[in-house]
Design a protein around this motif. Structure first.
Motif, short mmCIF file in Angstrom:
data_model
loop_
_atom_site.label_atom_id
_atom_site.label_comp_id
_atom_site.label_asym_id
_atom_site.label_seq_id
_atom_site.Cartn_x
_atom_site.Cartn_y
_atom_site.Cartn_z
N HIS A 266 0.82 -1.21 0.00
CA HIS A 266 0.00 0.00 0.00
C HIS A 266 0.85 1.27 0.00
CE1 HIS A 266 -2.98 -2.97 1.45
NE2 HIS A 266 -3.87 -2.17 0.89
N LEU A 267 2.10 1.16 0.45
CA LEU A 267 2.96 2.34 0.48
C LEU A 267 3.19 2.88 -0.93
CD1 LEU A 267 4.56 4.31 2.19
CD2 LEU A 267 6.50 2.75 2.10
N THR A 268 3.40 1.97 -1.89
CA THR A 268 3.55 2.41 -3.28
C THR A 268 2.26 3.08 -3.76
OG1 THR A 268 5.25 0.80 -3.91
CG2 THR A 268 3.79 1.56 -5.66
N LEU A 269 1.12 2.55 -3.36
CA LEU A 269 -0.15 3.18 -3.74
C LEU A 269 -0.26 4.58 -3.15
CD1 LEU A 269 -2.96 3.23 -4.95
CD2 LEU A 269 -3.78 1.88 -2.99
N LEU A 270 0.14 4.75 -1.89
CA LEU A 270 0.09 6.08 -1.27
C LEU A 270 1.00 7.06 -2.00
CD1 LEU A 270 0.10 5.17 2.54
CD2 LEU A 270 -1.84 6.00 1.18
N ARG A 271 2.19 6.61 -2.37
CA ARG A 271 3.11 7.48 -3.10
C ARG A 271 2.57 7.84 -4.48
NH1 ARG A 271 8.33 3.91 -1.17
NH2 ARG A 271 8.74 5.06 0.78
N ALA A 272 1.92 6.88 -5.13
CA ALA A 272 1.30 7.15 -6.42
C ALA A 272 0.15 8.14 -6.26
CB ALA A 272 0.81 5.85 -7.06
N PHE A 273 -0.61 7.99 -5.20
CA PHE A 273 -1.75 8.86 -4.99
C PHE A 273 -1.31 10.30 -4.72
CE2 PHE A 273 -5.29 10.64 -2.48
CZ PHE A 273 -6.31 10.47 -3.41
N ARG A 274 -0.17 10.46 -4.03
CA ARG A 274 0.34 11.81 -3.81
C ARG A 274 0.60 12.52 -5.14
NH1 ARG A 274 5.04 14.38 -3.89
NH2 ARG A 274 6.21 12.47 -4.28
N LEU A 275 1.11 11.77 -6.12
CA LEU A 275 1.33 12.33 -7.45
C LEU A 275 0.01 12.65 -8.14
CD1 LEU A 275 4.17 9.91 -8.66
CD2 LEU A 275 4.44 12.23 -7.75
N LEU A 276 -1.00 11.83 -7.90
CA LEU A 276 -2.31 12.07 -8.51
C LEU A 276 -2.97 13.33 -7.97
CD1 LEU A 276 -4.11 8.59 -8.72
CD2 LEU A 276 -3.61 10.12 -10.61
N VAL A 277 -2.82 13.55 -6.68
CA VAL A 277 -3.45 14.71 -6.06
C VAL A 277 -2.98 16.01 -6.72
CG1 VAL A 277 -3.51 16.06 -3.91
CG2 VAL A 277 -3.90 13.59 -3.85
N GLU A 278 -1.75 16.00 -7.18
CA GLU A 278 -1.20 17.19 -7.85
C GLU A 278 -1.87 17.43 -9.20
OE1 GLU A 278 2.93 16.38 -8.14
OE2 GLU A 278 3.29 16.43 -5.96
N ARG A 279 -2.41 16.38 -9.81
CA ARG A 279 -3.01 16.49 -11.14
C ARG A 279 -4.53 16.53 -11.12
NH1 ARG A 279 0.28 11.40 -13.87
NH2 ARG A 279 2.35 11.92 -13.07
N VAL A 280 -5.12 15.86 -10.14
CA VAL A 280 -6.58 15.76 -10.06
C VAL A 280 -7.03 16.39 -8.74
CG1 VAL A 280 -8.56 14.21 -10.16
CG2 VAL A 280 -6.43 13.58 -11.33
N GLY B 286 2.55 11.91 6.45
CA GLY B 286 3.88 12.36 6.09
C GLY B 286 3.99 12.79 4.64
N LEU B 287 3.18 12.18 3.78
CA LEU B 287 3.17 12.54 2.36
C LEU B 287 2.29 13.76 2.08
CD1 LEU B 287 2.90 8.94 0.85
CD2 LEU B 287 4.84 10.50 0.55
N GLY B 288 1.64 14.25 3.12
CA GLY B 288 0.79 15.43 2.96
C GLY B 288 -0.56 15.14 2.34
N ILE B 289 -1.01 13.88 2.41
CA ILE B 289 -2.30 13.52 1.80
C ILE B 289 -3.24 12.90 2.84
CG2 ILE B 289 -1.42 13.22 -0.55
CD1 ILE B 289 -1.19 10.19 0.03
N GLY B 290 -2.95 13.13 4.11
CA GLY B 290 -3.76 12.54 5.17
C GLY B 290 -5.24 12.86 5.06
#
Length: 369
Positions: free
Chosen positions: A201-215, A238-242
């Motif tokens: 799930h950590l990879t998913l969280l990191r991917a989602f952080r990138l998505l938040v910047e676009r969507v 920690g990734l700022g997407i809590g």
């Protein structure tokens, strides 16, 4: 007519893929022909309550961490007291205790199901043990062609001993439709599964952080529980997407939650043939999944979903974003995936397969075909 008594042995009473499958087999196989119970090597857990609601007898043996040979004696006594005719073990850990217990109790028929090979990959001793113990089983069931190929080519289980019996899902329960109350006002990316390292799930969280910047208006919904929950919740903060990630924990309304998702993601680094993936596909949710284990057997790239390599957050984010942007692609892969599950991964076909194996084993005619 006397019902055939079958006991399934699983590792624990948690609500994961293997455990969920065992519960479905016990609850949905013909009650007129079979009396199927479920026994966990470990202690009590939430699955036991679900089994009791379904009228399924369940047992817990209280296994300690590591090898606990007391369990062999406990299981053998249980097999005798319950007058079990067929023992059905799930995963190699259950087979290790199941075979000697069957010998001690006089149970002559053993069926074994191997769901994946992640525990075997880096453990040659375990592979040797599986090869030896598999001789005692009338049939070794594999949930995907990829698992069967591994057991034959790497472990050395004879091909004649193996039978592929695909996992199946209830396509009436898991069906396309709208959720009665949306999970989020915008787009929802979701996943369902135990929160452990193999699901990554950590990879998913990191991917989602990138998505938040676009969507801008997007939410990640994580359904399931497990040992990494606290760590993953901290990682999201920690990734700022809590505030964009919802950890829902263990839920019983999976079919309803899936209908509230726009994209389903499987980010695992190792898999067999995950039920959660099949349930999402049956629900008409377009899927993005990692190219591991038996997943490519059902997720055909750009036909029934999108495949991407494991452990790559950038590529995972790009694949999810591609589905979000392309409405026609979402519709096409979702429709194709639903059709595939209906025709090739139905619950009815899976249950019929296990019923045939139980009956053949009891009659002394068991064996792969």
């Amino acid at each position: 007519m006397r019902r055939l008594k079958v006991m399934q042995v699983i590792g624990q009473m948690e609500v994961g893929g293997i455990e969920k499958l065992a519960a479905v087999i016990a609850e949905r196989c013909s009650g007129d022909r079979f009396c199927i119970s479920v026994c966990a090597l470990g202690g009590d857990g939430p699955l036991r309550q679900e089994l009791e609601k379904g009228g399924v007898a369940s047992f817990c043996l209280g296994k300690r961490p590591g090898l606990d040979w007391r369990i062999v004696l406990r299981l053998s006594r249980l097999l005798r007291s319950e007058k079990v005719s067929v023992l059905h073990t799930h995963h190699v850990g259950a087979l290790i205790y199941g075979v000697p217990a069957a010998v001690l109790s006089g149970v002559k028929r053993v069926i074994h199901t191997e769901h994946s090979h992640d525990a075997l990959d880096d453990n040659p001793r375990l592979r040797v043990l599986l090869r030896l113990l598999a001789r005692r089983a009338s049939t070794v069931v594999c949930v995907a062609d990829e698992v069967a190929s591994y057991l034959e080519g790497v472990v050395g289980v004879p091909r004649g001993k193996l039978q592929v019996l695909r996992n199946g899902v209830d396509t009436e329960l898991f069906r396309p439709g709208l959720m009665d109350e949306p999970l989020w006002s915008g787009l929802v990316v979701g996943t369902v599964g135990r929160l452990d390292p193999l699901k990554d799930h950590l990879t998913l969280l990191r991917a989602f952080r990138l998505l938040v910047e676009r969507v801008p208006n997007i939410k990640l919904v994580v359904v399931g529980d497990g040992p990494l929950r606290g760590e993953l919740e901290a990682a999201s903060r920690g990734l700022g997407i809590g505030d964009r990630v919802a950890f829902l924990g263990r839920r019983s309304d999976i079919a309803r939650l899936l209908r509230g998702m726009h994209v389903f993601v499987l980010s695992s680094v190792k898999e067999g043939l995950p039920l959660a993936l099949l349930e999402a596909m049956a629900s008409g949710v377009p899927v993005v999944a990692t190219n591991v284990g038996g997943v490519p057997q059902v997720v055909q790239d750009r036909h029934t979903g999108i495949l991407c390599p494991p452990g790559e957050p950038v590529e995972l984010a790009q694949s999810i974003h591609q589905l979000i942007l392309d409405e026609e692609l979402r519709r096409r892969v979702a429709a194709n995936a639903r059709s595939l599950v209906e025709h090739s991964y139905s619950l009815k076909a899976m249950l019929s397969g296990y019923e045939s194996l139980y009956a053949a084993a009891a009659n002394g005619t068991g064996g792969a075909h």
